[in-house]
Motif scaffolding. Structure first.
Motif, short mmCIF file in Angstrom:
data_model
loop_
_atom_site.label_atom_id
_atom_site.label_comp_id
_atom_site.label_asym_id
_atom_site.label_seq_id
_atom_site.Cartn_x
_atom_site.Cartn_y
_atom_site.Cartn_z
N THR A 9 0.82 -1.19 -0.32
CA THR A 9 0.00 -0.02 0.06
C THR A 9 0.90 1.32 -0.08
OG1 THR A 9 -0.04 0.06 2.26
CG2 THR A 9 -1.97 -1.06 1.15
N ALA A 10 1.99 1.14 0.37
CA ALA A 10 2.94 2.23 0.29
C ALA A 10 3.34 2.78 -1.08
CB ALA A 10 4.30 2.21 1.28
N LEU A 11 3.10 1.96 -1.81
CA LEU A 11 3.19 2.21 -3.30
C LEU A 11 2.27 3.32 -4.00
CD1 LEU A 11 4.68 -1.25 -4.44
CD2 LEU A 11 6.02 1.08 -3.81
N TYR A 12 1.32 3.55 -3.20
CA TYR A 12 0.39 4.78 -3.55
C TYR A 12 0.90 5.80 -4.43
CZ TYR A 12 1.26 7.97 -0.02
OH TYR A 12 1.95 9.03 0.69
N PRO A 13 2.11 6.20 -4.48
CA PRO A 13 2.47 7.23 -5.06
C PRO A 13 2.41 7.01 -6.76
CG PRO A 13 3.85 7.18 -3.43
CD PRO A 13 3.18 6.10 -3.36
N LEU A 14 2.56 5.59 -7.12
CA LEU A 14 2.38 5.40 -8.45
C LEU A 14 0.91 5.91 -8.91
CD1 LEU A 14 3.40 1.34 -8.35
CD2 LEU A 14 4.59 3.45 -9.29
N ILE A 15 -0.23 5.83 -8.19
CA ILE A 15 -1.40 6.08 -8.57
C ILE A 15 -1.29 7.67 -8.72
CG2 ILE A 15 -3.70 6.24 -8.12
CD1 ILE A 15 -2.56 3.21 -8.82
N THR A 16 -0.60 8.36 -7.75
CA THR A 16 -0.60 9.78 -7.54
C THR A 16 0.13 10.51 -8.93
OG1 THR A 16 -0.49 9.70 -5.25
CG2 THR A 16 0.32 11.69 -6.32
N ILE A 17 1.22 9.70 -9.36
CA ILE A 17 1.94 10.12 -10.33
C ILE A 17 1.12 9.95 -11.59
CG2 ILE A 17 4.03 9.73 -11.54
CD1 ILE A 17 5.48 8.75 -9.25
N ILE A 18 0.38 8.88 -11.78
CA ILE A 18 -0.30 8.60 -13.01
C ILE A 18 -1.50 9.80 -13.29
CG2 ILE A 18 -1.95 7.04 -14.18
CD1 ILE A 18 -0.12 4.64 -13.14
N LEU A 19 -2.10 9.91 -11.84
CA LEU A 19 -3.21 10.80 -11.92
C LEU A 19 -2.89 12.39 -12.32
CD1 LEU A 19 -5.23 9.74 -8.93
CD2 LEU A 19 -5.99 9.36 -11.34
N GLY A 20 -1.43 12.71 -11.89
CA GLY A 20 -0.97 13.86 -11.85
C GLY A 20 -0.46 14.14 -13.44
N ALA A 21 -0.06 13.00 -14.00
CA ALA A 21 0.35 13.26 -15.57
C ALA A 21 -1.13 13.32 -16.42
CB ALA A 21 0.76 11.94 -15.97
N ILE A 22 -2.08 12.74 -15.99
CA ILE A 22 -3.26 12.66 -16.72
C ILE A 22 -4.04 13.94 -16.60
CG2 ILE A 22 -5.77 11.58 -17.07
CD1 ILE A 22 -4.30 8.82 -16.42
N PHE A 23 -4.41 14.31 -15.36
CA PHE A 23 -5.17 15.28 -14.86
C PHE A 23 -4.38 16.66 -14.85
CE2 PHE A 23 -7.57 11.68 -13.54
CZ PHE A 23 -9.00 11.97 -14.46
N LEU A 24 -3.25 16.79 -14.29
CA LEU A 24 -2.47 17.97 -14.08
C LEU A 24 -1.48 18.28 -15.04
CD1 LEU A 24 -1.92 17.70 -10.21
CD2 LEU A 24 -3.92 18.92 -11.58
N LYS A 25 -1.61 17.29 -16.22
CA LYS A 25 -0.54 17.34 -17.05
C LYS A 25 0.92 17.52 -16.71
CE LYS A 25 -3.92 17.60 -20.18
NZ LYS A 25 -4.78 16.39 -20.06
N GLU A 26 1.20 16.79 -15.48
CA GLU A 26 2.57 16.82 -15.10
C GLU A 26 3.38 16.01 -15.73
OE1 GLU A 26 2.22 16.20 -10.91
OE2 GLU A 26 1.61 18.42 -10.57
N PRO A 27 4.61 16.06 -16.21
CA PRO A 27 5.41 15.09 -17.09
C PRO A 27 5.76 14.02 -16.18
CG PRO A 27 6.64 16.94 -16.86
CD PRO A 27 5.26 17.41 -16.31
N ILE A 28 5.88 12.97 -16.72
CA ILE A 28 6.55 11.65 -16.10
C ILE A 28 7.93 11.61 -16.47
CG2 ILE A 28 6.62 9.12 -15.58
CD1 ILE A 28 3.56 9.08 -15.71
N THR A 29 9.15 11.61 -15.83
CA THR A 29 10.17 11.72 -16.10
C THR A 29 10.81 10.23 -16.53
OG1 THR A 29 11.31 11.67 -14.13
CG2 THR A 29 10.76 13.91 -15.12
#
Length: 136
Positions: free
Chosen positions: A97-117
Protein backbone atom coordinates in the motif's frame (compact mmCIF):
# COMPACT_ATOMS: atom_id res chain seq x y z
CA UNK A 1 17.33 21.95 9.24
CA UNK A 2 14.41 23.30 7.25
CA UNK A 3 11.05 23.09 9.01
CA UNK A 4 9.39 21.19 6.14
CA UNK A 5 12.05 18.47 6.47
CA UNK A 6 11.42 18.19 10.21
CA UNK A 7 7.68 17.84 9.52
CA UNK A 8 8.38 15.22 6.84
CA UNK A 9 10.46 13.15 9.28
CA UNK A 10 7.72 13.39 11.92
CA UNK A 11 5.19 12.33 9.29
CA UNK A 12 7.39 9.38 8.31
CA UNK A 13 7.61 8.22 11.91
CA UNK A 14 3.90 8.62 12.57
CA UNK A 15 2.95 6.85 9.32
CA UNK A 16 5.20 4.01 10.45
CA UNK A 17 3.12 3.66 13.61
CA UNK A 18 -0.05 4.17 11.55
CA UNK A 19 0.91 1.12 9.50
CA UNK A 20 1.81 -0.96 12.56
CA UNK A 21 -1.02 -0.27 15.03
CA UNK A 22 -3.83 -1.68 12.83
CA UNK A 23 -2.31 -5.17 12.96
CA UNK A 24 -2.51 -5.03 16.75
CA UNK A 25 -6.06 -3.61 16.63
CA UNK A 26 -7.52 -6.19 14.23
CA UNK A 27 -6.13 -9.02 16.34
CA UNK A 28 -8.63 -7.88 18.97
CA UNK A 29 -11.55 -6.31 17.05
CA UNK A 30 -13.07 -6.30 13.56
CA UNK A 31 -11.60 -4.08 10.83
CA UNK A 32 -14.85 -2.10 10.76
CA UNK A 33 -14.68 -1.43 14.51
CA UNK A 34 -11.01 -0.47 14.19
CA UNK A 35 -11.98 2.07 11.52
CA UNK A 36 -14.61 3.62 13.80
CA UNK A 37 -12.05 3.99 16.59
CA UNK A 38 -9.52 5.47 14.16
CA UNK A 39 -12.12 8.06 13.17
CA UNK A 40 -12.60 8.92 16.85
CA UNK A 41 -8.84 9.47 17.07
CA UNK A 42 -8.93 11.59 13.92
CA UNK A 43 -11.79 13.67 15.35
CA UNK A 44 -9.68 14.37 18.45
CA UNK A 45 -6.89 15.69 16.20
CA UNK A 46 -9.39 17.68 14.10
CA UNK A 47 -11.05 19.29 17.12
CA UNK A 48 -7.66 20.16 18.61
CA UNK A 49 -6.62 21.72 15.29
CA UNK A 50 -9.80 23.80 15.12
CA UNK A 51 -9.16 25.05 18.66
CA UNK A 52 -5.59 26.06 17.79
CA UNK A 53 -6.90 27.84 14.67
CA UNK A 54 -9.34 29.85 16.78
CA UNK A 55 -12.27 28.35 14.86
CA UNK A 56 -11.13 30.18 11.68
CA UNK A 57 -11.29 27.48 9.03
CA UNK A 58 -10.69 28.48 5.39
CA UNK A 59 -13.49 27.73 2.95
CA UNK A 60 -13.84 27.56 -0.79
CA UNK A 61 -16.23 25.20 -2.59
CA UNK A 62 -13.44 23.49 -4.58
CA UNK A 63 -11.12 23.31 -1.58
CA UNK A 64 -13.90 21.79 0.52
CA UNK A 65 -14.80 19.27 -2.20
CA UNK A 66 -11.25 18.01 -2.66
CA UNK A 67 -10.55 17.90 1.08
CA UNK A 68 -13.84 16.02 1.57
CA UNK A 69 -12.91 13.55 -1.18
CA UNK A 70 -9.51 13.15 0.49
CA UNK A 71 -11.27 12.13 3.69
CA UNK A 72 -13.56 9.68 1.92
CA UNK A 73 -10.79 8.04 -0.12
CA UNK A 74 -8.52 7.93 2.91
CA UNK A 75 -11.09 6.34 5.20
CA UNK A 76 -12.33 3.80 2.65
CA UNK A 77 -8.69 2.99 1.84
CA UNK A 78 -8.02 2.62 5.56
CA UNK A 79 -10.93 0.22 5.94
CA UNK A 80 -9.48 -1.98 3.19
CA UNK A 81 -6.03 -1.57 4.77
CA UNK A 82 -7.42 -2.88 8.09
CA UNK A 83 -9.05 -5.81 6.30
CA UNK A 84 -5.75 -6.59 4.55
CA UNK A 85 -3.74 -6.44 7.78
CA UNK A 86 -6.21 -8.77 9.47
CA UNK A 87 -5.53 -11.49 6.93
CA UNK A 88 -2.02 -10.77 5.71
CA UNK A 89 1.44 -10.02 7.04
CA UNK A 90 1.74 -6.36 8.02
CA UNK A 91 5.16 -6.13 6.34
CA UNK A 92 3.72 -7.05 2.94
CA UNK A 93 0.47 -5.08 3.32
CA UNK A 94 2.30 -1.89 4.32
CA UNK A 95 4.91 -2.30 1.58
CA UNK A 96 2.26 -2.86 -1.05
CA UNK A 97 0.00 0.00 0.00
CA UNK A 98 2.99 2.32 0.40
CA UNK A 99 3.32 2.24 -3.38
CA UNK A 100 0.33 4.58 -3.68
CA UNK A 101 2.55 7.29 -5.23
CA UNK A 102 2.33 5.28 -8.47
CA UNK A 103 -1.36 6.17 -8.64
CA UNK A 104 -0.64 9.79 -7.71
CA UNK A 105 2.01 10.11 -10.43
CA UNK A 106 -0.34 8.69 -13.07
CA UNK A 107 -3.24 10.94 -11.95
CA UNK A 108 -0.91 13.95 -11.96
CA UNK A 109 0.18 13.15 -15.50
CA UNK A 110 -3.39 12.66 -16.76
CA UNK A 111 -5.25 15.47 -15.00
CA UNK A 112 -2.56 18.01 -14.09
CA UNK A 113 -0.44 17.46 -17.22
CA UNK A 114 2.64 16.87 -15.06
CA UNK A 115 5.28 15.10 -17.12
CA UNK A 116 6.58 11.69 -16.09
CA UNK A 117 10.35 11.77 -16.35
CA UNK A 118 12.40 8.79 -17.48
CA UNK A 119 13.70 8.43 -13.92
CA UNK A 120 10.14 8.35 -12.56
CA UNK A 121 9.15 5.82 -15.20
CA UNK A 122 12.06 3.56 -14.21
CA UNK A 123 11.11 4.00 -10.55
CA UNK A 124 7.52 3.05 -11.33
CA UNK A 125 8.67 -0.07 -13.19
CA UNK A 126 10.85 -1.06 -10.23
CA UNK A 127 7.94 -0.43 -7.86
CA UNK A 128 5.69 -2.69 -9.96
CA UNK A 129 8.38 -5.36 -9.82
CA UNK A 130 8.50 -4.83 -6.04
CA UNK A 131 4.76 -5.48 -5.86
CA UNK A 132 5.33 -8.77 -7.65
CA UNK A 133 8.21 -9.73 -5.36
CA UNK A 134 6.42 -8.75 -2.14
CA UNK A 135 3.20 -10.54 -3.00
CA UNK A 136 4.62 -13.80 -4.32
Amino acid sequence: MKIWFFYAVLSLLLYGFWGFFPKLAVKEISPESALVYEIVGALCVGITTILFMGFKVDFSPKGFLFAFLTGISGMVGTLFFFKATKGGPVSVVVSLTALYPLITIILGAIFLKEPITFRQFVGMAIALFAIYLMSS
